[in-house]
Design an enzyme around this catalytic site. Structure first.
Site, PDB file in Angstrom:
ATOM      1  N   GLY A 221      43.235  36.940  93.662  1.00 32.05           N
ATOM      2  CA  GLY A 221      43.152  37.889  93.092  1.00 32.05           C
ATOM      3  C   GLY A 221      43.525  39.057  93.678  1.00 32.05           C
ATOM      4  O   GLY A 221      43.514  39.141  95.167  1.00 32.05           O
TER       5      GLY A 221
ATOM      6  N   ILE B 265      39.115  39.176  99.071  1.00 33.63           N
ATOM      7  CA  ILE B 265      37.478  40.364  99.473  1.00 33.63           C
ATOM      8  C   ILE B 265      36.107  38.998 100.084  1.00 33.63           C
ATOM      9  O   ILE B 265      35.776  39.144 100.775  1.00 33.63           O
ATOM     10  CB  ILE B 265      36.878  40.600  98.670  1.00 33.63           C
ATOM     11  CG1 ILE B 265      36.978  39.594  96.868  1.00 33.63           C
ATOM     12  CG2 ILE B 265      37.926  42.312  97.868  1.00 33.63           C
ATOM     13  CD1 ILE B 265      35.759  40.195  96.135  1.00 33.63           C
ATOM     14  N   ASP B 266      36.891  37.381  99.822  1.00 28.92           N
ATOM     15  CA  ASP B 266      35.953  36.854 100.651  1.00 28.92           C
ATOM     16  C   ASP B 266      35.693  35.664 101.681  1.00 28.92           C
ATOM     17  O   ASP B 266      34.910  35.870 102.143  1.00 28.92           O
ATOM     18  CB  ASP B 266      35.953  35.353  99.238  1.00 28.92           C
ATOM     19  CG  ASP B 266      35.875  35.387  98.099  1.00 28.92           C
ATOM     20  OD1 ASP B 266      35.015  36.713  97.781  1.00 28.92           O
ATOM     21  OD2 ASP B 266      37.352  34.529  97.339  1.00 28.92           O
TER      22      ASP B 266
ATOM     23  N   ARG C 170       9.994  46.731  89.886  1.00 27.96           N
ATOM     24  CA  ARG C 170      10.833  46.382  89.458  1.00 27.96           C
ATOM     25  C   ARG C 170      11.469  45.776  91.070  1.00 27.96           C
ATOM     26  O   ARG C 170      11.560  45.937  92.016  1.00 27.96           O
ATOM     27  CB  ARG C 170      11.686  46.517  88.796  1.00 27.96           C
ATOM     28  CG  ARG C 170      11.965  46.896  87.657  1.00 27.96           C
ATOM     29  CD  ARG C 170      12.577  48.014  86.915  1.00 27.96           C
ATOM     30  NE  ARG C 170      12.731  48.226  85.518  1.00 27.96           N
ATOM     31  CZ  ARG C 170      13.036  48.856  84.834  1.00 27.96           C
ATOM     32  NH1 ARG C 170      14.112  49.680  85.003  1.00 27.96           N
ATOM     33  NH2 ARG C 170      13.014  48.977  83.420  1.00 27.96           N
TER      34      ARG C 170
ATOM     35  N   MET D 151      30.235  38.296  94.580  1.00 31.81           N
ATOM     36  CA  MET D 151      31.524  38.073  94.284  1.00 31.81           C
ATOM     37  C   MET D 151      31.382  36.951  96.019  1.00 31.81           C
ATOM     38  O   MET D 151      30.722  37.333  96.593  1.00 31.81           O
ATOM     39  CB  MET D 151      32.618  38.345  94.903  1.00 31.81           C
ATOM     40  CG  MET D 151      33.015  38.388  93.049  1.00 31.81           C
ATOM     41  SD  MET D 151      35.140  39.299  92.631  1.00 31.81           S
ATOM     42  CE  MET D 151      34.926  38.901  90.978  1.00 31.81           C
ATOM     43  N   GLY D 152      32.350  36.454  96.383  1.00 34.33           N
ATOM     44  CA  GLY D 152      32.535  35.655  97.018  1.00 34.33           C
ATOM     45  C   GLY D 152      33.195  33.841  97.429  1.00 34.33           C
ATOM     46  O   GLY D 152      33.045  33.344  98.461  1.00 34.33           O
TER      47      GLY D 152
ATOM     48  N   ARG E 116      15.444  42.508  86.944  1.00 37.26           N
ATOM     49  CA  ARG E 116      16.844  42.659  86.171  1.00 37.26           C
ATOM     50  C   ARG E 116      17.372  42.093  87.152  1.00 37.26           C
ATOM     51  O   ARG E 116      17.900  42.169  88.416  1.00 37.26           O
ATOM     52  CB  ARG E 116      16.555  44.495  85.824  1.00 37.26           C
ATOM     53  CG  ARG E 116      15.747  44.735  85.288  1.00 37.26           C
ATOM     54  CD  ARG E 116      16.329  44.769  83.809  1.00 37.26           C
ATOM     55  NE  ARG E 116      15.078  46.056  82.904  1.00 37.26           N
ATOM     56  CZ  ARG E 116      15.138  46.606  82.294  1.00 37.26           C
ATOM     57  NH1 ARG E 116      16.630  47.652  82.018  1.00 37.26           N
ATOM     58  NH2 ARG E 116      14.637  47.575  81.438  1.00 37.26           N
TER      59      ARG E 116
ATOM     60  N   ILE F  18      33.863  45.437  90.866  1.00 37.08           N
ATOM     61  CA  ILE F  18      34.182  46.651  91.079  1.00 37.08           C
ATOM     62  C   ILE F  18      34.368  45.941  92.644  1.00 37.08           C
ATOM     63  O   ILE F  18      34.740  47.146  93.403  1.00 37.08           O
ATOM     64  CB  ILE F  18      32.927  47.058  90.976  1.00 37.08           C
ATOM     65  CG1 ILE F  18      32.193  47.440  89.726  1.00 37.08           C
ATOM     66  CG2 ILE F  18      32.339  48.346  91.927  1.00 37.08           C
ATOM     67  CD1 ILE F  18      31.211  47.909  89.510  1.00 37.08           C
ATOM     68  N   GLN F  19      34.008  45.054  93.542  1.00 33.86           N
ATOM     69  CA  GLN F  19      34.053  44.937  95.062  1.00 33.86           C
ATOM     70  C   GLN F  19      35.496  45.044  95.285  1.00 33.86           C
ATOM     71  O   GLN F  19      35.608  44.470  96.337  1.00 33.86           O
ATOM     72  CB  GLN F  19      33.612  43.976  95.360  1.00 33.86           C
ATOM     73  CG  GLN F  19      31.884  43.630  94.600  1.00 33.86           C
ATOM     74  CD  GLN F  19      30.922  42.228  94.929  1.00 33.86           C
ATOM     75  OE1 GLN F  19      30.783  41.510  95.654  1.00 33.86           O
ATOM     76  NE2 GLN F  19      31.263  41.626  93.828  1.00 33.86           N
TER      77      GLN F  19
HETATM   78  O1  F6P Z   1      38.959  35.323  95.956  1.00 33.79           O
HETATM   79  C1  F6P Z   1      38.379  36.321  95.310  1.00 33.79           C
HETATM   80  C2  F6P Z   1      37.309  36.854  94.020  1.00 33.79           C
HETATM   81  O2  F6P Z   1      37.081  38.052  93.764  1.00 33.79           O
HETATM   82  C3  F6P Z   1      36.669  35.278  94.078  1.00 33.79           C
HETATM   83  O3  F6P Z   1      35.347  36.390  94.855  1.00 33.79           O
HETATM   84  C4  F6P Z   1      35.448  35.508  92.552  1.00 33.79           C
HETATM   85  O4  F6P Z   1      34.972  34.259  92.779  1.00 33.79           O
HETATM   86  C5  F6P Z   1      36.773  35.645  92.155  1.00 33.79           C
HETATM   87  O5  F6P Z   1      37.922  36.189  92.533  1.00 33.79           O
HETATM   88  C6  F6P Z   1      37.255  35.768  90.407  1.00 33.79           C
HETATM   89  O6  F6P Z   1      38.261  35.582  89.830  1.00 33.79           O
HETATM   90  P1  F6P Z   1      38.832  36.261  88.451  1.00 33.79           P
HETATM   91  O7  F6P Z   1      39.531  37.668  89.096  1.00 33.79           O
HETATM   92  O8  F6P Z   1      39.891  35.294  88.776  1.00 33.79           O
HETATM   93  O9  F6P Z   1      37.837  36.478  88.039  1.00 33.79           O
END
Ligand code: F6P
Length: 342
Positions: free
Chosen positions: A10, A126-127, A162, A169-170, A265, A272-273
């Site tokens: 990623g 990013i994780d 709300r 992610m992570g 919601r 985006i992250q």
């Molecule tokens: O490992 C980085 C990451 O963004 C994770 O946080 C997420 O689960 C995964 O990659 C998403 O992967 P993809 O871009 O293949 O959907």
């Protein structure tokens, strides 16, 4: 020397800063030559290259993504993959590789290095879940993006009374959720490291409404409820055996709406992250990793990964970075819990 550079897995903000530092120092200080391999391990596997010199790395420091492209290709899952890589490196006259990637890309780098390919690794994700380094670049940018989103969601949640559930992610580590949740003043933070009780989350949410504020619940994509199975959109595995996570936020919002009687919601921040320009912290870390990586190649110190220890960049065995995931210690979660529901 002629050195190949690739980015795998990623993408994340800061990859271009590493490539720039490797090439700038490699050419200017050591007089090395470079070749870019496209799309992670697919590049050396299929002989897909791209010119890589000073001109190609001009202006890329603030750019997100990677000028080399990325993929989740696993050459060990492909018949004759290792031999093809070795043949393509020989054909290109490549003496060594700088592989920039996370657990999977560096896992391949570790095995290839054991099989005689000269590799130096640079950790990214990013994780922030790589064990050998205090931080990976990309994490700080992702946390800041999520924090800004939470800041914005507070005001609209208040206006409409709300609950807003923010899924971040992570993968199997809750670092982004923990840091973004703390920085953004979330009312509940849910991590993969501790299964949550949905009744308890509903109690926190109700409490927050009672003091006339609207709750923001930050949930990591890998978080799971106590009694349930992980909630997934898609059970397909990638070439490294990972499931695609996501969907817990929607499930949780539905549960909270039902249990609290207040509209809930979901916002899924998703990719985006991972997009856009890196923060100053990530640009500096990525640049320092790149400078150290080219020094390691020049010195013939292969089979190593760059790591941040305190404020120092050090070299550790590649295998140390990929052995075990760095997850959030429960003591860090306990710190955050003080703010839940209030
Ligand atoms: O490992 C980085 C990451 O963004 C994770 O946080 C997420 O689960 C995964 O990659 C998403 O992967 P993809 O871009 O293949 O959907």
């Amino acid at each position: 020397m002629r050195i190949g550079v690739l980015t795998g897995g990623g993408d994340c903000p800061g990859l271009n800063a590493v490539i720039r530092a490797v090439v700038r120092k490699g050419v200017a200080t050591y007089g090395h030559e470079f070749v870019g391999f496209r799309d992670g391990w697919k590049g050396p596997l299929e002989g897909l290259t791209k010119p890589l010199g000073i001109a190609e790395v001009r202006g890329i420091l603030p750019r997100g993504g990677t000028i080399l492209g990325s993929s989740r290709t696993n050459p060990f899952k492909i018949e004759g993959g290792v031999e093809r890589i070795k043949a393509n490196l020989a054909e290109q006259g490549v003496d060594a590789l700088v592989a920039i990637g996370g657990e999977d890309t560096l896992g391949v780098a570790t095995k290839l290095n054991d099989l005689g390919v000269k590799v130096v690794g640079v950790p990214k994700t990013i994780d922030n879940d790589l064990n050998a380094t205090d931080y990976t670049f990309g994490f700080d940018t992702a946390v800041n993006i999520a924090m800004e989103a939470i800041d914005r969601l507070h005001t609209t949640a208040e206006s409409h009374h709300r609950t807003l559930v923010v899924e971040v992610m992570g993968r199997h580590a809750g670092w982004i959720a923990l840091h973004a949740g703390l920085a953004g003043g979330a009312n509940v933070i849910l991590l993969p490291e501790r299964n949550f009780d949905v009744e308890q989350v509903a109690t926190y949410v109700t409490k927050r409404f009672q003091v006339e504020y609207a709750p923001i619940v930050v949930v990591a994509e890998g978080a799971q409820p106590l009694e349930g199975q992980m909630v997934l959109h898609n059970q397909e595995l990638d070439a490294f055996g990972h499931v695609r996570l996501g969907g817990i936020g929607q499930w949780l919002a539905e549960q909270l709406e039902e249990k609290t009687g207040k509209e809930a919601r979901t916002v899924v921040l998703g990719h985006i992250q991972r997009g856009g320009t890196p923060t100053a912290f990530d640009r500096v870390l990525a640049t320092r990793f790149g400078l150290q990586a080219i020094d390691a190649v020049h010195e013939g110190d292969f089979g190593k990964m760059m790591a941040l220890r305190g404020t120092d960049i050090v070299r550790v065995p590649l295998a140390d970075g990929t052995g075990e995931l760095k997850t959030v210690p429960i003591s860090r979660y306990d710190e955050a819990e003080v703010f839940f529901g209030s």
